[in-house]
Design a protein around this motif. Structure first.
Motif, short mmCIF file in Angstrom:
data_model
loop_
_atom_site.label_atom_id
_atom_site.label_comp_id
_atom_site.label_asym_id
_atom_site.label_seq_id
_atom_site.Cartn_x
_atom_site.Cartn_y
_atom_site.Cartn_z
N PRO A 33 42.87 -1.64 46.81
CA PRO A 33 43.34 -0.52 47.62
C PRO A 33 44.01 -0.95 48.92
CG PRO A 33 40.99 -0.77 47.85
CD PRO A 33 41.43 -1.74 46.79
N TYR A 34 43.96 -2.25 49.24
CA TYR A 34 44.49 -2.74 50.51
C TYR A 34 45.95 -3.18 50.37
CZ TYR A 34 39.44 -3.40 50.72
OH TYR A 34 38.10 -3.23 50.63
N SER A 35 46.78 -2.40 49.71
CA SER A 35 48.16 -2.81 49.45
C SER A 35 49.08 -2.57 50.64
CB SER A 35 48.70 -2.10 48.22
OG SER A 35 48.65 -0.71 48.41
N GLY A 36 48.68 -1.75 51.61
CA GLY A 36 49.49 -1.50 52.80
C GLY A 36 48.96 -2.29 53.98
N PHE A 37 48.65 -1.57 55.05
CA PHE A 37 48.08 -2.19 56.25
C PHE A 37 46.67 -2.69 55.97
CE2 PHE A 37 45.19 -1.45 59.82
CZ PHE A 37 45.68 -2.38 60.72
N ARG A 38 46.35 -3.88 56.49
CA ARG A 38 45.00 -4.42 56.35
C ARG A 38 44.70 -5.36 57.51
NH1 ARG A 38 43.61 -7.95 51.18
NH2 ARG A 38 45.30 -9.13 52.07
N ILE A 39 43.52 -5.21 58.10
CA ILE A 39 43.03 -6.12 59.13
C ILE A 39 41.53 -6.30 58.93
CG2 ILE A 39 42.71 -4.28 60.83
CD1 ILE A 39 43.43 -6.28 63.01
N THR A 40 41.07 -7.54 59.04
CA THR A 40 39.64 -7.83 58.98
C THR A 40 39.12 -7.94 60.40
OG1 THR A 40 39.93 -9.01 56.89
CG2 THR A 40 37.90 -9.41 58.09
N VAL A 41 38.02 -7.27 60.69
CA VAL A 41 37.46 -7.23 62.04
C VAL A 41 36.85 -8.59 62.39
CG1 VAL A 41 35.74 -6.14 63.52
CG2 VAL A 41 36.98 -4.78 61.83
N GLU A 42 37.31 -9.17 63.50
CA GLU A 42 36.76 -10.43 63.98
C GLU A 42 35.73 -10.21 65.08
OE1 GLU A 42 39.89 -13.08 65.11
OE2 GLU A 42 40.82 -12.99 63.14
N ASP A 43 35.96 -9.23 65.96
CA ASP A 43 35.03 -8.96 67.05
C ASP A 43 35.11 -7.48 67.43
OD1 ASP A 43 33.10 -9.50 68.92
OD2 ASP A 43 34.28 -10.97 70.05
N VAL A 44 34.07 -6.98 68.07
CA VAL A 44 33.99 -5.57 68.45
C VAL A 44 33.58 -5.47 69.92
CG1 VAL A 44 32.90 -3.35 67.98
CG2 VAL A 44 33.23 -4.98 66.13
N PHE A 45 34.27 -4.63 70.68
CA PHE A 45 33.97 -4.39 72.09
C PHE A 45 33.88 -2.89 72.33
CE2 PHE A 45 36.59 -8.20 71.79
CZ PHE A 45 35.80 -9.13 72.45
#
Length: 122
Positions: A33-45
């Protein structure tokens, strides 16, 4: 049992996950389902008075401020969130494209709702 089977070790859960993920990817490098925009979270603030910011590298596609994307948690749950800001190297941006390292400000999330390894996709 061959000669080299003696030296083989059992794969960990993480190794199996990434092996299965690689098998699902097609020629274009997009998975399911990730055929468009995709980003994996590295850090959260958390920014008081603004919201929750995730950082990471945009793996594919393009995203703009105001877009609604899906947050896919590591545990399998998902929910829709709205992007209210994109920042790249201390500059506010309107869009982010594949290859950009960005911080994305999300509406309606607390820090406990998102973690490292989660995926945002369109």
């Amino acid at each position: 049992m061959g000669l080299f089977n003696f030296f083989k070790k059992e794969k960990t859960d993480v190794e199996q996950y990434y092996e299965e993920r690689a098998k699902r990817e097609d020629v274009n490098g997009t998975a399911g389902p990730y055929s468009g925009f995709r980003i994996t979270v590295e850090d959260v603030f958390t920014i008081t008075g603004r919201g929750t910011v995730i950082t990471g590298k945009v793996e594919s596609g393009k995203i703009a401020v105001g877009d609604e994307v899906t947050l896919q948690r590591v545990d399998g749950s998902s929910r829709r969130v709205v992007i209210i800001g994109i920042e790249q190297f201390r500059k506010m941006m309107d869009t982010a494209v594949a290859g950009d390292n960005v911080g994305i400000l999300l509406r309606g999330l607390s820090r406990s709702d998102i973690g490292r390894g989660d995926i945002l996709y369109d």
